[in-house]
Write a protein that holds these residues in place. Structure first.
Motif, PDB file in Angstrom:
ATOM      1  N   LEU A 455       0.834  -1.208   0.000  1.00  0.00           N
ATOM      2  CA  LEU A 455       0.000   0.000   0.000  1.00  0.00           C
ATOM      3  C   LEU A 455       0.867   1.256   0.000  1.00  0.00           C
ATOM      4  CD1 LEU A 455      -2.802  -1.067   2.512  1.00  0.00           C
ATOM      5  CD2 LEU A 455      -3.068  -0.721   0.046  1.00  0.00           C
ATOM      6  N   ASN A 456       1.962   1.188   0.761  1.00  0.00           N
ATOM      7  CA  ASN A 456       2.874   2.340   0.800  1.00  0.00           C
ATOM      8  C   ASN A 456       3.485   2.603  -0.572  1.00  0.00           C
ATOM      9  OD1 ASN A 456       4.427   4.374   2.342  1.00  0.00           O
ATOM     10  ND2 ASN A 456       6.181   3.062   1.779  1.00  0.00           N
ATOM     11  N   GLU A 457       3.880   1.533  -1.254  1.00  0.00           N
ATOM     12  CA  GLU A 457       4.443   1.682  -2.593  1.00  0.00           C
ATOM     13  C   GLU A 457       3.401   2.223  -3.566  1.00  0.00           C
ATOM     14  OE1 GLU A 457       5.874  -2.188  -3.503  1.00  0.00           O
ATOM     15  OE2 GLU A 457       7.657  -2.032  -2.210  1.00  0.00           O
ATOM     16  N   LEU A 458       2.169   1.751  -3.413  1.00  0.00           N
ATOM     17  CA  LEU A 458       1.090   2.224  -4.277  1.00  0.00           C
ATOM     18  C   LEU A 458       0.833   3.708  -4.075  1.00  0.00           C
ATOM     19  CD1 LEU A 458      -1.160   1.658  -6.331  1.00  0.00           C
ATOM     20  CD2 LEU A 458      -2.611   0.916  -4.434  1.00  0.00           C
ATOM     21  N   LEU A 459       0.850   4.119  -2.812  1.00  0.00           N
ATOM     22  CA  LEU A 459       0.628   5.551  -2.525  1.00  0.00           C
ATOM     23  C   LEU A 459       1.775   6.383  -3.085  1.00  0.00           C
ATOM     24  CD1 LEU A 459      -0.737   5.454   1.130  1.00  0.00           C
ATOM     25  CD2 LEU A 459      -1.958   6.284  -0.890  1.00  0.00           C
ATOM     26  N   ASP A 460       2.988   5.876  -2.932  1.00  0.00           N
ATOM     27  CA  ASP A 460       4.147   6.611  -3.485  1.00  0.00           C
ATOM     28  C   ASP A 460       4.019   6.750  -4.989  1.00  0.00           C
ATOM     29  OD1 ASP A 460       5.240   6.875  -0.979  1.00  0.00           O
ATOM     30  OD2 ASP A 460       6.645   5.182  -1.195  1.00  0.00           O
ATOM     31  N   SER A 465       2.854  10.345  -9.614  1.00  0.00           N
ATOM     32  CA  SER A 465       2.210  10.558 -10.925  1.00  0.00           C
ATOM     33  C   SER A 465       1.381  11.818 -10.979  1.00  0.00           C
ATOM     34  CB  SER A 465       1.333   9.352 -11.269  1.00  0.00           C
ATOM     35  OG  SER A 465       0.255   9.259 -10.350  1.00  0.00           O
ATOM     36  N   VAL A 466       1.182  12.439  -9.848  1.00  0.00           N
ATOM     37  CA  VAL A 466       0.349  13.652  -9.826  1.00  0.00           C
ATOM     38  C   VAL A 466       1.142  14.823 -10.359  1.00  0.00           C
ATOM     39  CG1 VAL A 466      -0.873  15.260  -8.348  1.00  0.00           C
ATOM     40  CG2 VAL A 466      -1.048  12.816  -7.922  1.00  0.00           C
TER      41      VAL A 466
END
Length: 466
Positions: A455-460, A465-466
């Motif tokens: 989940l941490n990697e996904l959030l990063d 990408s923003v």
């Protein structure tokens, strides 16, 4: 599922796994701790898909615990009987002991038989008198043994009462502490361990039953219903050595009386029953043997008037003493007390010496030991038989009481061990199971940690990408 929900679920999983690891480690650390009960987690669902620890509980089975304590009580009551009878049984002797009452009666019979063959022989007269004296001293010795056993039983009962009273007060105090703790806390289940340990100690002293309320109030009663602790308030246990009465508060709970709500198991019951029932009954039977010696020989001696003693007398020096301690050889036979040995040939009431070869009185004394006489049925042994038969049955019966107690103790001990294994399987810590549980905890922790890392990697990645 949203990212926040996934994070909450994983976080709650990590918290539960951490607490689970703490409880499991504590179980393993206390695997040899006496009275420790295995702890498990109480889990409930949290918000959304999360899980939370609602509390810690102590694994226990009231029915198995009660059965275990009952067997402990039976074991200790029989053990108290075995140990309590030792001072008396050691003085009583076995059938092969030269100091047993049966053998002393046999020697007296033998000396009288020898005297009947040579009634004028003063050496044989003195030998018969000495044998009669040994018999009375044997009765004194076993009576002293009963006295010693009763004193031991009373002091042991007093010590047991003090110990039990202390345990009851500690149980009441622990109950009050349990009430102050919220349900499911680690400290509360530790207090419950302490309560269980105290109850197991109490079970060896006296039998009881337990009642608990959801709030944590503890009440203890005798198995017949007399209160010992009422809602965390100990009534106070007391024992009177003189009367033998046992009380909880103002209520008498002395064992052995069918009219009372008394105790029946445990070492305390064993000691009190010895003092108040078993040993007094044995003393009554010894007194009946002494009475039969006094009355039978008086009846066989026509030289004495009705009510007068012959060879054996009741000294009456201390009327409160048992007859088996008051019995003695008639001073009329003992030269040191102004008596004459020849009276065992002529009769205790004979004022002048008789014919040297006249053995009729001696034969009458021998016959008194050979013939059947009547015994008081209330003594609980023979109602009719020879004096030597009564002594033999008395010795056998008294020794058998101890043998029965040993057998009962051994049977109860085996039952205790069997139930203890069952209880340990339910309440105790099994090392293999706890180690397997640690492996499951490790896997759960790794899985939740992996989810959190992913989940941490996904959030990063999303933030980048923003």
């Amino acid at each position: 599922m949203s990212l926040s929900s996934a994070i909450n679920s994983s976080m709650s999983g990590l918290r539960v796994t951490g607490k689970w690891a703490e409880i499991t480690s504590n179980n393993i650390a206390n695997i040899t701790t006496e009275g420790y009960g295995r702890k498990t987690l109480q889990l409930t669902g949290g918000e959304g898909t999360s899980v939370r620890v609602s509390g810690v509980q102590r694994e226990m089975d009231d029915a198995i615990g009660r059965l275990h304590r009952d067997n402990i009580g039976r074991t200790e009551r029989q053990e108290a009987t075995v140990r309590g009878l030792d001072p008396y049984i050691s003085t009583l002797g076995g059938a092969d002991s030269p100091f047993s009452l049966t053998n002393q009666i046999g020697r007296f019979h033998g000396e009288l038989s020898l005297l009947a063959a040579d009634p004028g022989n003063e050496g044989l007269q003195r030998a018969a008198i000495a044998s009669a004296t040994d018999l009375t001293r044997g009765l004194h010795r076993v009576t002293d043994g009963i006295d010693e056993a009763r004193q031991l039983a009373r002091s042991s009962a007093a010590a047991d009462t003090a110990d039990a009273d202390g345990i009851l007060k500690r149980v009441a105090m622990l109950g009050r502490q349990v009430m102050q703790e919220a349900s499911g806390t680690t400290y509360r289940v530790a207090l419950e361990d302490d309560v269980a340990g105290e109850l197991d100690k109490l079970a060896g002293i006296m039998d009881f039953r337990v009642e608990r309320t959801p709030r944590g109030e503890i009440s203890l009663y005798t198995t017949s219903g007399a209160p010992l602790v009422l809602k965390n308030d100990a009534l106070g246990l007391s024992y009177d050595k003189q009367s033998g009465q046992l009380r909880t508060g103002d209520i008498e709970i002395t064992p052995g009386d069918q009219g009372l709500r008394g105790i029946s198991e445990g070492s305390l019951a064993g000691h009190i029953l010895l003092d108040q029932s078993t040993l007094p009954r044995m003393q009554t039977q010894l007194d009946e043997l002494a009475r039969s010696l006094i009355d039978t020989f008086a009846a066989a001696d026509p030289s004495v008037t009705a009510g007068q003693p012959s060879i054996f007398v009741d000294t009456g020096a201390s009327p409160t003493d048992p007859l088996a301690r008051r019995i003695a050889v008639n001073p009329g036979l003992i030269p040191e007390q102004g008596g004459e040995p020849r009276r065992i040939r002529d009769g205790l009431g004979a004022a002048t010496p008789g014919f040297q070869g006249d053995n009729r009185q001696v034969i009458a004394f021998v016959s008194a030991l050979d013939e059947k006489v009547n015994f008081d049925p209330s003594a609980g042994l023979l109602s009719e038989g020879r004096i030597s038969d009564f002594a033999a049955v008395l010795t056998t019966e008294h020794q058998y009481v101890r043998v029965q107690a040993e057998e009962g103790r051994d049977d109860a001990r085996l039952a205790t061990e069997s139930v203890s294994l069952m209880r340990s399987g339910i309440e105790g810590v099994n090392l293999d199971e706890e180690l397997q549980r640690l492996l499951v905890i490790e896997q759960n922790y790794a899985a939740n940690a992996t989810v959190m890392r992913t989940l941490n990697e996904l959030l990063d990645t999303l933030l980048a990408s923003v």
